[in-house]
Structures are given as structure tokens and as C-alpha cells.
Enzyme design. Structure first.
Site, PDB file in Angstrom:
ATOM      1  NE  ARG A 119      -4.029  -2.105   2.053  1.00  0.00           N
ATOM      2  CZ  ARG A 119      -3.911  -3.312   2.590  1.00  0.00           C
ATOM      3  NH1 ARG A 119      -2.834  -3.610   3.321  1.00  0.00           N
ATOM      4  NH2 ARG A 119      -4.852  -4.219   2.422  1.00  0.00           N
ATOM      5  CE  LYS A 141      -3.271  12.917 -13.654  1.00  0.00           C
ATOM      6  NZ  LYS A 141      -3.799  13.326 -14.976  1.00  0.00           N
ATOM      7  CD  GLU A 183       2.935  16.209 -22.353  1.00  0.00           C
ATOM      8  OE1 GLU A 183       2.499  17.220 -21.768  1.00  0.00           O
ATOM      9  OE2 GLU A 183       2.220  15.230 -22.610  1.00  0.00           O
ATOM     10  CE  LYS A 225       2.526  16.603 -14.323  1.00  0.00           C
ATOM     11  NZ  LYS A 225       2.730  15.364 -15.110  1.00  0.00           N
ATOM     12  CD  GLU A 235      -6.744  14.810 -13.915  1.00  0.00           C
ATOM     13  OE1 GLU A 235      -5.857  15.134 -14.730  1.00  0.00           O
ATOM     14  OE2 GLU A 235      -7.346  13.736 -13.942  1.00  0.00           O
ATOM     15  NE  ARG A 239      -1.854  15.970 -11.816  1.00  0.00           N
ATOM     16  CZ  ARG A 239      -1.023  15.242 -11.086  1.00  0.00           C
ATOM     17  NH1 ARG A 239      -1.087  15.312  -9.772  1.00  0.00           N
ATOM     18  NH2 ARG A 239      -0.137  14.453 -11.643  1.00  0.00           N
ATOM     19  CG  ASN A 243      -5.465  15.737 -18.671  1.00  0.00           C
ATOM     20  OD1 ASN A 243      -4.629  14.850 -18.831  1.00  0.00           O
ATOM     21  ND2 ASN A 243      -6.109  15.892 -17.535  1.00  0.00           N
ATOM     22  CG  HIS A 246      -2.584  14.909 -22.670  1.00  0.00           C
ATOM     23  ND1 HIS A 246      -2.051  16.131 -23.019  1.00  0.00           N
ATOM     24  CD2 HIS A 246      -1.555  14.191 -22.143  1.00  0.00           C
ATOM     25  CE1 HIS A 246      -0.755  16.142 -22.708  1.00  0.00           C
ATOM     26  NE2 HIS A 246      -0.436  14.987 -22.192  1.00  0.00           N
ATOM     27  CG  HIS A 250      -4.215   9.831 -23.454  1.00  0.00           C
ATOM     28  ND1 HIS A 250      -4.611  10.136 -22.170  1.00  0.00           N
ATOM     29  CD2 HIS A 250      -2.876  10.084 -23.487  1.00  0.00           C
ATOM     30  CE1 HIS A 250      -3.575  10.556 -21.473  1.00  0.00           C
ATOM     31  NE2 HIS A 250      -2.509  10.534 -22.253  1.00  0.00           N
ATOM     32  CG  HIS A 262       2.651  11.020 -24.680  1.00  0.00           C
ATOM     33  ND1 HIS A 262       1.343  10.704 -24.395  1.00  0.00           N
ATOM     34  CD2 HIS A 262       2.901  12.204 -24.058  1.00  0.00           C
ATOM     35  CE1 HIS A 262       0.817  11.647 -23.629  1.00  0.00           C
ATOM     36  NE2 HIS A 262       1.743  12.572 -23.415  1.00  0.00           N
TER      37      HIS A 262
END
Length: 373
Positions: A119, A141, A183, A225, A235, A239, A243, A246, A250, A262
Site C-alpha cells: 500500500r 500520477k 509537452e 506542472k 486532479e 490539474r 490534459n 491529451h 490518448h 506520445h
């Protein structure tokens, strides 16, 4: 410019992102004091460097290496299970740690392995690509891809530190640097227009990893960022702006079975988002043209196959930003002014796609050589 720049991510837990040359020697200092076992996750292309990193970390610690498939092929649950097996057989405890040593896919996977083992154990991210430094390694992330889409399984798990040693970029192929630089361009469109001005002044120097211009744009992108994730770690709002480009990007990656880089997919996604912004009456024609001019000057693609729309829309409907079945897109009211567009009409989306669609799949080029997808 000083040799090392430190950028802090606020919040709990906060951490430092260090940018400079010769920083690989700091990895050991970034590990938890009580860590007696360390798993270094790396791609095959960095075997020699991973061996050297292991040698620098051994002593009182036991350091194990986990070589995983390169790029998005490494972001699979089977690969995470392989890492868990190594940790289980070595009796990793909660005081031990993981190091992500590679590009964005490696740091995503390593972070997920750390977040899920017992965990949560410590992770130190050491990105070795432009994409990893400005995006994947920063913000906590983590995750893996599934057959249904990208990054649908994952966790938020902040690193103890992010170490961006610019020397690691020295041997990076130019087309890799340019693809990852998408990016950085995104950061220019949503917050720091200075990045766009540097690119417009000289695209070659902006993407040359040895120049001051490159370092300046990298640090601005990281700072953007860091500021955003420091305010919105999970998010919940702000945040989401990260994206930009994206949602469609994606979907293109998924359509191409993750054989596209990417940055190439996100470049088309940003062009689409700009066209969507314009058609919604938010963004000027000049700002849309600026997107196309900058991306093209870097050799990044701005179009995709026209006949793919139905498939792309279906994939976007599973995007992690979707709420109650309603699509959400990050759009611009102006350069540097991102906002959320919720549940746009499908006819508007298709009209925007017509602006970036073409009959044949485009050739994706860097400024010097073709980018192998």
C-alpha cells in the site's frame, strides 16, 4: 544560469525537483534513510547506465534491477506483477524503495509499483527523456494501460524526489527529444508564452539539449506542472488543464496500439483542441495558426487520418476526464488561458476533427529525420 535549479512541489507531501548536470550522484541521498533494499526499474536501452547506478547505490543496501519492456509496452499489469514478484522474493518492506530510471512509461510503471506494494513505499524518479522530465515523473500520477485505453488503472503517489540530470539527454536521438518536447510546447500554450517565443525565435536551438534555450524551456515546463500539482494533487480541478491535447492524443495512441510516440499524438491533440476552441468562439484564427506554425516548425504532426473519427470518439468516451458519460475537453480562451469545455455537441467535435483530418495517414517528421512510429 546556476548549475542546479531546485523547483519545489508544495502540498503534503512536498518534494523537490532538481534540474542540472551531474545529478545522478544524488540518487542515493534522495532515498529514505532506512531503505535497505532498492528496486531500480529501467528499460533495456539503459542496461549499462542502470548497472552503474546500482553500483553507486550499493553498500549497506541491496539493490536489485528490474528490466522492463521499452516504451508503452512496459506499462502493463503483467510487467507490474513481474516487479512485485522481485520485491516479494527479496522481502521488501515498507521502509524500502523503488527508483524509476527511464522515460515516461518507466516512471509511470515504477510509481505504480511503489504505490501498490504494501500500500505504498517510497519512489525516487530519475527521468532520462524530455517527456519524463517535464511531465511523467512530476506530479505523482502513476499507472498502467489496459486493452480499453491508456492510464485507466493507476494511483496518485508522490515521489520523494525527482532528479533531472540533463547529462542523461546527451545521447537521446533528436527525434526522441522533439517528440517529448510536445509537452513543453503544451506548457507554452496553457501558461508560459515565453516558451512559444523561444521556439519561434529558433526552433533548432530550442530543441537542442545542449543549449541554454532548451534548459530554460524545460525548467519553465517543470515549474508549471509543479505549481499546478502542488495546488491540485488529485486532479479535482486545476490539474485538468495539464490534459490540453491529451483527450484526442490518448485516443490516437490507443488506435495506433501505442506504436506512436506520445508527443506526436499529443501534438495532433493540441491542434484539435485549438480548432475546437476556435469553432466554439473562444480562440482567434491567429492563435490557431500559431499552434500549427509552432508544431510544424518542430516537425511534429498536426493531422491524422480522417476515417478514424468513429473509433477515436468511442475511445475518448472512456477517457478518465469523462464525468457521468459526458466528454470534457481542455480548450483555450486565449494563449495561456485554459478552461474546461463540458459535453460539447458531437457535431462540433466532428467539425473540429475535419480541420485536422486527412485522407491518408501523415508522415511524422522531426526537424532532421523521420520519426519512426
Amino acid at each position: 544560469m546556476t548549475n542546479t535549479t531546485e523547483i519545489r512541489v508544495a502540498g503534503e507531501p512536498g518534494y523537490a525537483i532538481r534540474v542540472g548536470h551531474g545529478l545522478i550522484a544524488e540518487v542515493g541521498d534522495a532515498l529514505p534513510e532506512g531503505a535497505r533494499k532498492v528496486l531500480v526499474v529501467h528499460p533495456p536501452t539503459l542496461q549499462k547506465e542502470a548497472d552503474a547506478l546500482r553500483e553507486s547505490l550499493v553498500g549497506e543496501r541491496e539493490v536489485l534491477l528490474a528490466e522492463i519492456p521499452d516504451a508503452e509496452q512496459g506499462k502493463r499489469i503483467e510487467v507490474a506483477s513481474f516487479c512485485w514478484q522481485i520485491m516479494g522474493q527479496a522481502d521488501f518492506t515498507r521502509s524500502d524503495a523503488v527508483v524509476g530510471f527511464g522515460g515516461g512509461a518507466v516512471t509511470d510503471l515504477a510509481g505504480f509499483v511503489a504505490a501498490s506494494w504494501l500500500r505504498g513505499v517510497a519512489v525516487v524518479q530519475v527521468p532520462t527523456t524530455v517527456l519524463g522530465m517535464v511531465d511523467a515523473a512530476v506530479g505523482g500520477k502513476t499507472g498502467v494501460n489496459t486493452n480499453e485505453g491508456k492510464n485507466l488503472v493507476g494511483a496518485f503517489w508522490a515521489p520523494r524526489a525527482v532528479i533531472c540530470d540533463l547529462d542523461l539527454l546527451a545521447t537521446l536521438p533528436r527525434n526522441e527529444a522533439v517528440a517529448g518536447y510536445a509537452e513543453v510546447v503544451k506548457a507554452g500554450f496553457i501558461q508560459y508564452p515565453e516558451i512559444l517565443e523561444i521556439i519561434e525565435a529558433d526552433p533548432e536551438r530550442a530543441t537542442d539539449v545542449t543549449t541554454d534555450e532548451f534548459r530554460r524551456t524545460i525548467e519553465l515546463a517543470i515549474r508549471m506542472k509543479a505549481d499546478i500539482v502542488g495546488e491540485d494533487f488529485r486532479e479535482a480541478g486545476l490539474r485538468e488543464h495539464l490534459n490540453y491535447g491529451h483527450t484526442l492524443g490518448h485516443a490516437i495512441e490507443h488506435a495506433e496500439r501505442y506504436q506512436w510516440r506520445h508527443g506526436a499524438a499529443v501534438s495532433i491533440g493540441m491542434m484539435f483542441a485549438a480548432e475546437l476552441s476556435r469553432l466554439a468562439g473562444r480562440l482567434s484564427d491567429a492563435a490557431v495558426d500559431r499552434h500549427r506554425d509552432i508544431l510544424t516548425s518542430l516537425g511534429l504532426p498536426t493531422t491524422y487520418r480522417l476515417g478514424a473519427w468513429t473509433q477515436l470518439l468511442k475511445t475518448m468516451q472512456r477517457d478518465k476526464k469523462t464525468r457521468a458519460g459526458m466528454l470534457r475537453f481542455i480548450v483555450l480562451d486565449d494563449i495561456g488561458k485554459p478552461t474546461v469545455m463540458q459535453a460539447p455537441d458531437e457535431s462540433l467535435l466532428y467539425s473540429a476533427y475535419l480541420e485536422v483530418g486527412e485522407e491518408q495517414r501523415p508522415e511524422v517528421r522531426s526537424t532532421q529525420t523521420s520519426v519512426k512510429l
